[in-house]
Design a protein around this motif. Structure first.
Motif, PDB file in Angstrom:
ATOM      1  N   GLY A   9       7.665  -4.116  -6.172  1.00 23.11           N
ATOM      2  CA  GLY A   9       6.493  -3.084  -5.842  1.00 23.11           C
ATOM      3  C   GLY A   9       6.365  -3.114  -4.224  1.00 23.11           C
ATOM      4  N   SER A  10       6.901  -2.405  -3.469  1.00 18.49           N
ATOM      5  CA  SER A  10       6.669  -2.468  -2.055  1.00 18.49           C
ATOM      6  C   SER A  10       6.712  -1.248  -1.361  1.00 18.49           C
ATOM      7  N   VAL A  11       5.726  -1.093  -0.150  1.00 19.63           N
ATOM      8  CA  VAL A  11       5.612  -0.140   0.637  1.00 19.63           C
ATOM      9  C   VAL A  11       6.324  -0.264   2.106  1.00 19.63           C
ATOM     10  N   TYR A  12       5.884  -1.307   2.510  1.00 20.70           N
ATOM     11  CA  TYR A  12       6.680  -1.988   3.811  1.00 20.70           C
ATOM     12  C   TYR A  12       7.619  -2.622   4.038  1.00 20.70           C
ATOM     13  N   GLY A  13       7.875  -3.292   2.852  1.00 18.66           N
ATOM     14  CA  GLY A  13       8.995  -4.576   2.616  1.00 18.66           C
ATOM     15  C   GLY A  13       8.542  -5.852   2.706  1.00 18.66           C
ATOM     16  N   ASN A  14       7.420  -6.150   2.894  1.00 20.23           N
ATOM     17  CA  ASN A  14       6.894  -7.584   2.570  1.00 20.23           C
ATOM     18  C   ASN A  14       6.984  -8.137   1.178  1.00 20.23           C
ATOM     19  N   SER A  15       6.934  -7.487   0.139  1.00 15.95           N
ATOM     20  CA  SER A  15       7.088  -8.044  -1.051  1.00 15.95           C
ATOM     21  C   SER A  15       8.444  -8.158  -1.202  1.00 15.95           C
ATOM     22  N   THR A  16       9.619  -7.214  -0.931  1.00 19.84           N
ATOM     23  CA  THR A  16      10.769  -7.381  -1.116  1.00 19.84           C
ATOM     24  C   THR A  16      11.690  -8.413  -0.212  1.00 19.84           C
ATOM     25  N   THR A  56       4.390  -7.331  -6.393  1.00 22.90           N
ATOM     26  CA  THR A  56       4.004  -6.282  -5.994  1.00 22.90           C
ATOM     27  C   THR A  56       2.961  -6.262  -5.007  1.00 22.90           C
ATOM     28  N   SER A  57       2.863  -5.369  -3.981  1.00 24.14           N
ATOM     29  CA  SER A  57       1.765  -5.101  -3.151  1.00 24.14           C
ATOM     30  C   SER A  57       0.683  -4.276  -3.640  1.00 24.14           C
ATOM     31  N   THR A  58      -0.291  -3.978  -3.145  1.00 26.59           N
ATOM     32  CA  THR A  58      -1.250  -2.798  -3.438  1.00 26.59           C
ATOM     33  C   THR A  58      -1.351  -1.888  -2.270  1.00 26.59           C
ATOM     34  N   THR A  59      -1.206  -0.702  -2.358  1.00 23.63           N
ATOM     35  CA  THR A  59      -1.349   0.440  -1.449  1.00 23.63           C
ATOM     36  C   THR A  59      -2.524   1.308  -1.824  1.00 23.63           C
ATOM     37  N   GLY A  60      -2.673   2.160  -0.861  1.00 21.79           N
ATOM     38  CA  GLY A  60      -3.772   3.187  -0.989  1.00 21.79           C
ATOM     39  C   GLY A  60      -5.165   2.585  -1.213  1.00 21.79           C
ATOM     40  N   GLN A  61      -5.833   2.897  -1.834  1.00 22.09           N
ATOM     41  CA  GLN A  61      -7.127   2.352  -2.404  1.00 22.09           C
ATOM     42  C   GLN A  61      -6.867   1.941  -3.849  1.00 22.09           C
ATOM     43  N   GLY A  62      -6.080   0.701  -3.663  1.00 27.53           N
ATOM     44  CA  GLY A  62      -6.031  -0.027  -5.019  1.00 27.53           C
ATOM     45  C   GLY A  62      -4.791   0.433  -6.059  1.00 27.53           C
ATOM     46  N   GLU A  63      -3.806   1.282  -5.401  1.00 22.87           N
ATOM     47  CA  GLU A  63      -2.983   1.877  -5.983  1.00 22.87           C
ATOM     48  C   GLU A  63      -1.656   1.065  -6.086  1.00 22.87           C
ATOM     49  N   GLY A  93      -1.830  -8.515  -1.245  1.00 24.81           N
ATOM     50  CA  GLY A  93      -2.852  -7.395  -1.095  1.00 24.81           C
ATOM     51  C   GLY A  93      -3.668  -7.962   0.267  1.00 24.81           C
ATOM     52  N   ASP A  94      -4.805  -7.471   0.420  1.00 23.81           N
ATOM     53  CA  ASP A  94      -5.400  -7.805   1.585  1.00 23.81           C
ATOM     54  C   ASP A  94      -7.057  -7.550   1.122  1.00 23.81           C
ATOM     55  N   SER A  95      -7.706  -8.837   1.229  1.00 23.36           N
ATOM     56  CA  SER A  95      -9.089  -8.976   0.795  1.00 23.36           C
ATOM     57  C   SER A  95     -10.141  -8.453   1.506  1.00 23.36           C
ATOM     58  N   SER A  96      -9.877  -7.263   2.422  1.00 26.51           N
ATOM     59  CA  SER A  96     -10.571  -6.465   3.030  1.00 26.51           C
ATOM     60  C   SER A  96     -10.763  -5.427   2.172  1.00 26.51           C
ATOM     61  N   TYR A  97     -10.013  -5.119   1.451  1.00 26.32           N
ATOM     62  CA  TYR A  97     -10.143  -3.891   0.321  1.00 26.32           C
ATOM     63  C   TYR A  97     -10.704  -4.421  -0.850  1.00 26.32           C
ATOM     64  N   ASP A  98     -11.607  -3.575  -1.245  1.00 33.49           N
ATOM     65  CA  ASP A  98     -12.510  -3.828  -2.664  1.00 33.49           C
ATOM     66  C   ASP A  98     -11.399  -4.036  -3.754  1.00 33.49           C
ATOM     67  N   SER A  99     -10.411  -3.276  -3.356  1.00 34.15           N
ATOM     68  CA  SER A  99      -9.296  -3.194  -4.480  1.00 34.15           C
ATOM     69  C   SER A  99      -8.289  -4.355  -4.445  1.00 34.15           C
ATOM     70  N   PHE A 100      -8.542  -5.615  -3.857  1.00 33.07           N
ATOM     71  CA  PHE A 100      -7.653  -6.581  -3.512  1.00 33.07           C
ATOM     72  C   PHE A 100      -6.640  -6.799  -4.794  1.00 33.07           C
ATOM     73  N   ALA A 101      -5.447  -6.801  -4.254  1.00 30.74           N
ATOM     74  CA  ALA A 101      -4.393  -7.063  -5.079  1.00 30.74           C
ATOM     75  C   ALA A 101      -4.347  -6.478  -6.621  1.00 30.74           C
ATOM     76  N   ASP A 102      -4.998  -5.245  -6.591  1.00 26.85           N
ATOM     77  CA  ASP A 102      -5.152  -4.629  -8.052  1.00 26.85           C
ATOM     78  C   ASP A 102      -4.094  -4.220  -8.563  1.00 26.85           C
TER      79      ASP A 102
HETATM   80  C1  LIG Z   1      -2.406   1.820   4.059  1.00 25.26           C
HETATM   81  C2  LIG Z   1      -2.597   0.660   3.376  1.00 25.26           C
HETATM   82  C3  LIG Z   1      -3.504   0.371   2.171  1.00 25.26           C
HETATM   83  C4  LIG Z   1      -3.426  -0.828   1.427  1.00 25.26           C
HETATM   84  N1  LIG Z   1      -4.333  -0.801   0.444  1.00 25.26           N
HETATM   85  C5  LIG Z   1      -4.580  -1.921  -0.010  1.00 25.26           C
HETATM   86  C6  LIG Z   1      -5.403  -2.209  -1.187  1.00 25.26           C
HETATM   87  O1  LIG Z   1      -5.855  -1.193  -1.560  1.00 25.26           O
HETATM   88  N2  LIG Z   1      -5.678  -3.200  -1.850  1.00 25.26           N
HETATM   89  C7  LIG Z   1      -5.030  -4.479  -1.287  1.00 25.26           C
HETATM   90  O2  LIG Z   1      -5.390  -5.467  -1.836  1.00 25.26           O
HETATM   91  N3  LIG Z   1      -4.214  -4.282  -0.163  1.00 25.26           N
HETATM   92  C8  LIG Z   1      -3.997  -3.060   0.426  1.00 25.26           C
HETATM   93  N4  LIG Z   1      -3.111  -3.156   1.364  1.00 25.26           N
HETATM   94  C9  LIG Z   1      -2.509  -4.536   1.873  1.00 25.26           C
HETATM   95  C10 LIG Z   1      -1.045  -4.551   1.384  1.00 25.26           C
HETATM   96  O3  LIG Z   1      -1.177  -4.711   0.054  1.00 25.26           O
HETATM   97  C11 LIG Z   1      -0.559  -5.654   2.169  1.00 25.26           C
HETATM   98  O4  LIG Z   1      -0.165  -5.263   3.543  1.00 25.26           O
HETATM   99  C12 LIG Z   1       1.082  -6.121   1.859  1.00 25.26           C
HETATM  100  O5  LIG Z   1       1.350  -7.296   2.274  1.00 25.26           O
HETATM  101  C13 LIG Z   1       1.990  -4.840   1.884  1.00 25.26           C
HETATM  102  O6  LIG Z   1       3.163  -5.307   1.288  1.00 25.26           O
HETATM  103  P1  LIG Z   1       4.388  -4.417   1.209  1.00 25.26           P
HETATM  104  O7  LIG Z   1       5.142  -4.502   2.493  1.00 25.26           O
HETATM  105  O8  LIG Z   1       5.351  -5.101   0.120  1.00 25.26           O
HETATM  106  O9  LIG Z   1       4.001  -2.862   0.634  1.00 25.26           O
HETATM  107  C14 LIG Z   1      -2.933  -1.924   2.007  1.00 25.26           C
HETATM  108  C15 LIG Z   1      -2.054  -2.017   3.285  1.00 25.26           C
HETATM  109  C16 LIG Z   1      -2.070  -0.525   3.852  1.00 25.26           C
HETATM  110  C17 LIG Z   1      -0.982  -0.540   5.023  1.00 25.26           C
END
Ligand SMILES: Cc1cc2nc3c(=O)[nH]c(=O)nc-3n(C[C@H](O)[C@H](O)[C@H](O)COP(=O)(O)O)c2cc1C
Length: 149
Positions: A9-16, A56-63, A93-102
């Protein structure tokens, strides 16, 4: 030797790219391994032996990323008990989000509810702590591989 399919599950390609490096490592160790970025539950169920390695990464607000969301939805809707399925989870994920790695946690919880057997602990990779997710994942998979024997 085991067959491991990476369900990415990837948005920007890191997980891939991380999954591809890990799959290459597993192949080098004699396992069969493929990376899927597009898949359905019905397709995956045709191979009951394959170990699923959710990556998988997490995107949006924990999606969940769009490409893995349909799998989660199918698991939730169809609720197919799978006591013979083995799986692992790498959650970016990114621990600056409350939804870290949800997203990874949600898939892990769903598979636990479906009675699948997790191999090892969930690997959480925090973008705040490392600029080298592939390296972290490779170190982890070198240990995780013992669960395949
Ligand atoms: C717009 C955006 C929203 C994100 N939302 C979350 C989040 O809700 N929780 C989290 O843990 N990380 C979040 N992240 C961090 C990503 O999960 C992290 O950058 C990850 O390495 C992206 O991997 P990907 O390229 O496979 O998608 C977010 C990053 C972006 C750019």
């Amino acid at each position: 030797m085991a067959k491991v399919v990476f369900l990415v599950g990837s948005v920007y390609g890191n997980s891939t790219s991380m999954a591809e490096e890990c799959a290459e490592f597993l192949r080098g160790q004699g396992h069969e391994s493929e990376v899927f970025s597009s898949f359905s539950l019905a397709e995956l169920q045709q191979d009951p032996e394959a170990v699923w390695l959710i990556c998988t990464s997490t995107t949006g607000q924990g999606e969940l990323p769009d490409n893995i969301y349909p799998l989660y939805q199918s698991l939730k809707d169809e609720f197919p008990l799978m006591p013979d399925r083995k799986y692992g989870v790498i959650a970016l994920g990114d621990s600056s989000y409350d939804s870290f790695a949800d997203a990874g946690r949600m898939l892990d919880e769903m598979l636990q509810e479906l009675q699948a057997k997790r191999l090892g602990e969930v690997l959480l990779i925090d973008a705040c702590e490392t600029a080298d997710p592939e390296g972290v994942a490779l170190d982890w998979i070198k240990e995780w591989i013992i669960h395949l024997s």
